[in-house]
Design a protein around this motif. Structure first.
Motif, short mmCIF file in Angstrom:
data_model
loop_
_atom_site.label_atom_id
_atom_site.label_comp_id
_atom_site.label_asym_id
_atom_site.label_seq_id
_atom_site.Cartn_x
_atom_site.Cartn_y
_atom_site.Cartn_z
N LEU A 145 0.82 -1.37 -0.05
CA LEU A 145 -0.07 -0.09 0.06
C LEU A 145 0.89 1.37 -0.03
O LEU A 145 2.06 1.30 0.65
CB LEU A 145 -0.95 -0.11 1.28
N LYS A 146 0.51 2.28 -0.73
CA LYS A 146 1.30 3.48 -0.91
C LYS A 146 2.48 3.19 -1.36
O LYS A 146 3.36 4.30 -1.56
CB LYS A 146 1.27 4.08 0.42
N GLY A 147 2.89 2.22 -1.86
CA GLY A 147 4.27 2.13 -2.62
C GLY A 147 5.41 2.06 -1.65
O GLY A 147 6.63 2.27 -2.22
N VAL A 148 5.39 1.81 -0.53
CA VAL A 148 6.35 1.83 0.60
C VAL A 148 6.56 0.54 1.23
O VAL A 148 7.14 -0.47 0.65
CB VAL A 148 6.33 3.07 1.38
N ASP A 149 6.12 0.44 2.39
CA ASP A 149 6.02 -0.77 3.01
C ASP A 149 5.35 -1.96 2.57
O ASP A 149 4.37 -1.80 1.59
CB ASP A 149 5.69 -0.56 4.50
N SER A 150 5.79 -3.17 2.68
CA SER A 150 5.07 -4.37 1.91
C SER A 150 4.73 -5.31 3.12
O SER A 150 5.56 -5.32 4.08
CB SER A 150 5.82 -4.70 0.90
N THR A 151 3.86 -6.07 2.95
CA THR A 151 3.49 -7.37 3.73
C THR A 151 3.23 -8.28 3.07
O THR A 151 2.53 -8.38 2.03
CB THR A 151 2.18 -6.92 4.72
N LEU A 152 3.74 -9.65 3.27
CA LEU A 152 3.83 -10.73 2.75
C LEU A 152 2.87 -11.68 4.10
O LEU A 152 3.38 -11.88 4.95
CB LEU A 152 4.91 -11.61 2.44
N LYS A 153 1.82 -12.28 3.39
CA LYS A 153 1.31 -13.12 4.37
C LYS A 153 1.05 -14.52 3.76
O LYS A 153 0.87 -14.72 2.60
CB LYS A 153 -0.47 -12.61 4.58
N ILE A 154 0.87 -15.53 4.64
CA ILE A 154 0.62 -17.00 4.43
C ILE A 154 -0.59 -17.59 5.30
O ILE A 154 -0.51 -17.41 6.55
CB ILE A 154 1.71 -17.96 4.51
N GLN A 155 -1.50 -18.01 4.58
CA GLN A 155 -2.60 -18.16 5.53
C GLN A 155 -3.30 -19.43 4.43
O GLN A 155 -3.98 -19.19 3.62
CB GLN A 155 -3.70 -17.18 5.74
N PRO A 156 -3.36 -20.53 5.04
CA PRO A 156 -2.63 -21.22 6.08
C PRO A 156 -1.29 -21.77 6.01
O PRO A 156 -0.92 -22.16 4.71
CB PRO A 156 -3.64 -22.47 6.77
N ALA A 157 -0.51 -21.74 6.86
CA ALA A 157 0.68 -22.08 6.78
C ALA A 157 0.98 -23.51 6.63
O ALA A 157 0.24 -24.43 7.45
CB ALA A 157 1.81 -21.58 7.65
N GLU A 158 1.95 -24.21 5.76
CA GLU A 158 2.06 -25.65 5.73
C GLU A 158 3.71 -25.72 6.32
O GLU A 158 4.37 -24.86 6.29
CB GLU A 158 1.91 -25.94 4.30
N LEU A 159 4.08 -26.96 6.56
CA LEU A 159 5.38 -27.39 7.07
C LEU A 159 6.40 -27.07 6.21
O LEU A 159 7.47 -26.58 6.45
CB LEU A 159 5.43 -28.93 7.43
N GLY A 160 5.94 -27.01 4.78
CA GLY A 160 6.93 -26.78 3.56
C GLY A 160 7.28 -25.35 3.34
O GLY A 160 8.09 -25.08 2.68
N ASP A 161 6.64 -24.48 4.11
CA ASP A 161 6.70 -23.07 4.16
C ASP A 161 7.94 -22.57 5.09
O ASP A 161 8.34 -21.57 4.92
CB ASP A 161 5.33 -22.55 4.53
N SER A 162 8.43 -23.65 5.64
CA SER A 162 9.71 -23.20 6.75
C SER A 162 10.91 -22.76 5.77
O SER A 162 11.21 -23.46 4.75
CB SER A 162 9.89 -24.20 7.38
N ALA A 163 11.11 -21.45 5.89
CA ALA A 163 12.26 -21.14 5.09
C ALA A 163 12.60 -19.39 5.58
O ALA A 163 12.06 -19.27 6.65
CB ALA A 163 11.71 -20.88 3.63
#
Lengths: 115, 116
Positions: free
Chosen positions: B70-88
């Protein structure tokens, strides 16, 4: 397709030894950039060098030097007189016009410099 | 000048839970990237923003991952729902300007996600 191969996965040297990290790349583009990044244990990727495909001159920066050879698609990195602080994972990366501007990384090479 | 700032540095969650990562790029950097780095591998691009527009999200698993800038500055990355393979480790990077090959990206320290 773009691809970067770092054949060595791990190297261990004693302080003051010279060490060369190999990098071989594949791309169909004639315009591209090659990079080296250092990833210390703290986790961030630290930019070391960017090289464009039209400049094959070797570069030296202090104890670091880079050898770019288009004929063999290689962009090797040499650390002279290694120091303990050089211990890190080093990544070679490629960015070309066909890759949507993303960096394609090799798998990295872990360098351990022992005192 | 401050570098790319990411938070949290570490996150441990149970599978099926949601999680979010935050990135504040270097001031004035128009292009922002999210990369995922699996153990023993190099980072792989998830999404690239130019200002507030996602111009390349082809490698973002859209069934469970989402991102916004939003507003071209900060960013957010979301995972929903997380899985075991998302560990990284999830790395954010930013670059000055739009397009072009002749600039380097600067990376944050990453968020190490462990899904148990």
């Amino acid at each position: 397709a773009q691809k970067v191969t770092q054949a060595q996965t791990e190297i261990s040297v004693v302080e003051k030894e010279d060490v060369t990290l190999d990098c071989v790349y594949e791309t169909r583009d004639t315009t591209y950039y090659l990079f080296w990044y250092k990833q210390p244990p703290s986790g961030e990727l630290v930019f070391l060098i960017r090289r464009n495909s039209f400049d094959e001159q070797n570069e030296i920066s202090g104890r670091y030097s880079w050898n770019f050879q288009k004929s063999t698609s290689s962009f090797n990195f040499t650390i002279t007189a290694s120091q303990v602080v050089d211990s890190a994972v080093y990544f070679c990366a490629l960015r070309d016009q066909g890759g949507s501007e993303k960096l394609v990384f090799g798998k990295g090479m872990k360098l351990t410099v022992n005192p | 000048e401050a570098g790319v700032v990411q938070s949290p540095r570490y996150k441990i969650i149970e599978k099926k839970q949601p999680v979010a990562f935050w990135c504040n790029p270097i001031s004035g950097h128009n292009t922002l990237y999210w990369y995922r780095q699996n153990l023993g591998q190099g980072p792989e691009l998830l999404i690239r923003y130019e200002n507030e527009e996602a111009v390349d999200d082809s490698q973002l698993p859209k069934d469970r991952f989402s991102a916004e800038r939003l507003k071209g500055v900060d960013s957010t990355l979301k995972i929903q729902p997380a899985e075991l393979g998302d560990s990284a480790v999830y790395l954010c990077a930013s670059k000055k300007g739009l397009g072009g090959l002749n600039t380097e990206a600067f990376f944050g320290q990453g968020t190490r996600l462990t899904v148990v």
